[in-house]
Design a protein around this motif. Structure first.
Motif, PDB file in Angstrom:
ATOM      1  N   PHE A 257       0.841  -1.201   0.000  1.00  0.00           N
ATOM      2  CA  PHE A 257       0.000   0.000   0.000  1.00  0.00           C
ATOM      3  C   PHE A 257       0.872   1.245   0.000  1.00  0.00           C
ATOM      4  N   MET A 258       1.884   1.265   0.858  1.00  0.00           N
ATOM      5  CA  MET A 258       2.782   2.421   0.938  1.00  0.00           C
ATOM      6  C   MET A 258       3.448   2.682  -0.411  1.00  0.00           C
ATOM      7  N   GLY A 262       2.566   5.861  -2.822  1.00  0.00           N
ATOM      8  CA  GLY A 262       3.632   6.825  -2.561  1.00  0.00           C
ATOM      9  C   GLY A 262       3.574   7.428  -1.169  1.00  0.00           C
ATOM     10  N   ILE A 263       3.219   6.621  -0.166  1.00  0.00           N
ATOM     11  CA  ILE A 263       3.095   7.104   1.217  1.00  0.00           C
ATOM     12  C   ILE A 263       4.431   6.911   1.941  1.00  0.00           C
ATOM     13  N   ASP A 337      13.774   4.925   3.980  1.00  0.00           N
ATOM     14  CA  ASP A 337      14.663   5.762   3.166  1.00  0.00           C
ATOM     15  C   ASP A 337      14.360   7.241   3.353  1.00  0.00           C
ATOM     16  N   ARG A 338      13.069   7.592   3.482  1.00  0.00           N
ATOM     17  CA  ARG A 338      12.732   9.008   3.663  1.00  0.00           C
ATOM     18  C   ARG A 338      13.256   9.526   4.994  1.00  0.00           C
ATOM     19  N   PHE A 339      13.227   8.689   6.020  1.00  0.00           N
ATOM     20  CA  PHE A 339      13.702   9.110   7.334  1.00  0.00           C
ATOM     21  C   PHE A 339      15.225   9.123   7.439  1.00  0.00           C
ATOM     22  N   GLU A 379       0.701  15.211   1.649  1.00  0.00           N
ATOM     23  CA  GLU A 379       0.061  14.295   0.712  1.00  0.00           C
ATOM     24  C   GLU A 379       0.711  12.913   0.700  1.00  0.00           C
ATOM     25  N   ASN A 380       1.870  12.785   1.326  1.00  0.00           N
ATOM     26  CA  ASN A 380       2.528  11.476   1.442  1.00  0.00           C
ATOM     27  C   ASN A 380       2.391  10.889   2.839  1.00  0.00           C
ATOM     28  N   THR A 381       1.403  11.399   3.580  1.00  0.00           N
ATOM     29  CA  THR A 381       1.107  10.921   4.930  1.00  0.00           C
ATOM     30  C   THR A 381      -0.317  10.391   4.936  1.00  0.00           C
ATOM     31  N   PHE A 382      -0.550   9.264   5.626  1.00  0.00           N
ATOM     32  CA  PHE A 382      -1.855   8.615   5.512  1.00  0.00           C
ATOM     33  C   PHE A 382      -2.375   8.151   6.864  1.00  0.00           C
ATOM     34  N   HIS A 383      -3.671   8.370   7.080  1.00  0.00           N
ATOM     35  CA  HIS A 383      -4.384   7.938   8.287  1.00  0.00           C
ATOM     36  C   HIS A 383      -5.271   6.760   7.914  1.00  0.00           C
TER      37      HIS A 383
END
Length: 478
Positions: A257-258, A262-263, A337-339, A379-383
């Motif tokens: 899903f991520m 693109g989350i 990788d983003r972190f 927009e790349n963060t999801f609840h």
């Protein structure tokens, strides 16, 4: 023991008024909800419950609405396939989009192609030193539910983190033939005080009552998890606490899903709680304001979205923003990788070197939440809201501090609530009736309640600190 804020709205009366107890042949108490009108929902006989009037049940729930209501917009969702028209983006579900989860189910999204993911669970092989809980029993229950509702199909790696208190025989009993499960000892830099000296110790100088082990845990999830999991070859990581419970099916692979959407960071619930105990209530906000001005040219990302004034980073105060709009990160999922990119690592290093994780109990919840809102794109963060989830800090016999929230994939939320309360949590329906809310259309059992989850006003004193000169945050979970 935490002091809870009393509910600010009328208590739920339906269950207390119309519920009666009965006992089956095994001696187990069952709850019978008498009909109040035409039945809209039938509870299976196997669950031990009779018919429930869905309309009356919903009408009597405490409603936790978005505030300020003027900022609450109801718009059609983008077309992701099976989109629900008129779904709300209101606080606290500003990053939710159930249509994306529906689309993931329709596509039967599987494992990611760009890199693998792992679920990590920090566990103890002993009685909890505060609540005396059966930690091994909790871990087994956690794994059983995780496999039942997710990993029997997905077969993702699950890593049990520990301090060295699980021997080979203990590990074999927990693994129980599940080849995806392994153990990892947290030691060295992954389980160290930082800075190693010059910040006093827990006996003389540190805020809060938690021991050094708890503070090492906060540092692990805030700072060390990213390089450590990358070194093990993972691109994605998800956290489940040993007192977190997956209560319904996730019909897609979380890591897939991520990748597909693109989350970079996902979460299940919101917590307006800093976890701080300190005589300077602006200390954390001031630290963030100073960093933004010194390193980010005053940039603030979407950190001020829930604040009254949103002009500059100087508006990031408790008086203007209320408590930290935080992610209840006993479950989170992230793109490692983003972190590990320079902007995040510079911020985390600056905070780590300050020693405030240990000295002032700056916890992983507020650190992750600030990192995401300050540096990652909204927009790349999801609840996630599709699947049912529970987390409970405290004694196992009831909801002590935490949440149980029914997911949107459940077409009959009342029936599902009754079933998981009885089958999975073994909690009394009647005893928890006063904690039940309808939170933006989602059936939610929460303690403390979510009445002010979207408030931009600073909390007042807790009763026991009203005359002490020490301010503590007013926690809310939603």
């Amino acid at each position: 023991t935490r002091v809870m804020t009393p509910p600010l709205v009328v208590l739920l009366s339906l269950l207390a008024t119309h519920a009666s107890a009965r006992t089956d042949a095994s001696g187990k108490q069952k709850i019978n909800i008498n009909e109040i009108g035409p039945s809209q929902s039938l509870i299976d006989d196997d669950s031990g419950y009779s018919e429930v009037n869905l309309v009356s049940f919903m009408a009597n729930l405490k409603q936790s609405t978005s505030k300020p209501s003027a900022e609450c917009k109801t718009d059609s969702l983008p077309d992701f396939g099976k989109a629900r028209e008129e779904e709300s983006y209101c606080c606290p579900h500003v990053n939710s989009n159930f249509a994306m989860e529906q689309e993931a189910r329709r596509l039967n999204i599987g494992k990611p192609k760009s890199g693998k993911g792992a679920i990590v669970i920090l566990a103890q092989n002993k009685k909890h030193e505060v609540y005396y809980r059966d930690c091994i029993g909790m871990l087994k229950k956690n794994l059983d539910l995780l496999y039942k509702n997710y990993n029997n199909k997905q077969k993702d790696d699950i890593i049990i983190l520990h301090e060295g208190d699980f021997g080979p025989e203990d590990q074999e009993k927990i693994i129980d033939g599940r080849r995806e499960v392994s153990f990892m000892t947290l030691d060295g830099e992954n389980w160290a005080q930082h800075p190693a000296s010059g910040i006093g110790d827990n006996d003389c100088c540190w805020a809060g009552v938690e021991g050094i082990g708890y503070r090492k845990m906060m540092r692990w999830y805030a700072i060390r998890i990213w390089p450590a999991m990358k070194a093990k070859g993972y691109k994605y990581v998800a956290r489940f606490d040993d007192d977190s419970y997956l209560l319904s099916e996730i019909p897609y692979n979380l890591f897939g899903f991520m990748e597909h959407f693109g989350i970079n960071y996902g979460y299940r619930n919101v917590a307006r709680e800093t976890g701080l105990i300190w005589p300077r209530p602006d200390q954390y906000n001031s630290f963030i304001r100073d960093y933004s001005r010194l390193k980010l040219n005053g940039s603030f990302g979407w950190l001020l979205d829930t604040c009254e004034q949103k002009t500059s980073i100087l508006d990031f105060t408790r008086e203007n923003c209320g408590e930290q709009y935080g992610f209840y990160n006993n479950f989170f999922i992230a793109n490692i990788d983003r972190f590990l990119e320079d902007d995040v690592q510079d911020f985390l290093g600056h905070l780590d070197d300050s020693g405030n994780i240990f000295v002032n109990r700056w916890n992983d919840l507020i650190i992750q939440s600030t990192t995401v809102q300050l540096l990652l794109k909204k927009e790349n963060t999801f609840h996630f809201t599709g699947w049912s989830y529970a987390h409970n800090s405290g004694f196992n016999s009831s909801l002590h501090y935490g949440i149980l929230q029914v997911g949107k994939f459940n077409e009959n939320p009342v029936k599902h609530y009754y079933e998981v309360m009885d089958r999975d949590m073994d909690w009394s329906i009647e005893e928890h009736a006063h904690m039940l809310y309808m939170n933006n259309g989602i059936l939610t059992l929460s303690n403390p309640g979510p009445e002010k989850c979207c408030s931009s006003k600073a909390s007042g004193f807790w009763p026991h600190t009203a005359n002490s000169g020490i301010m503590t945050p007013n926690p809310m979970i939603c």
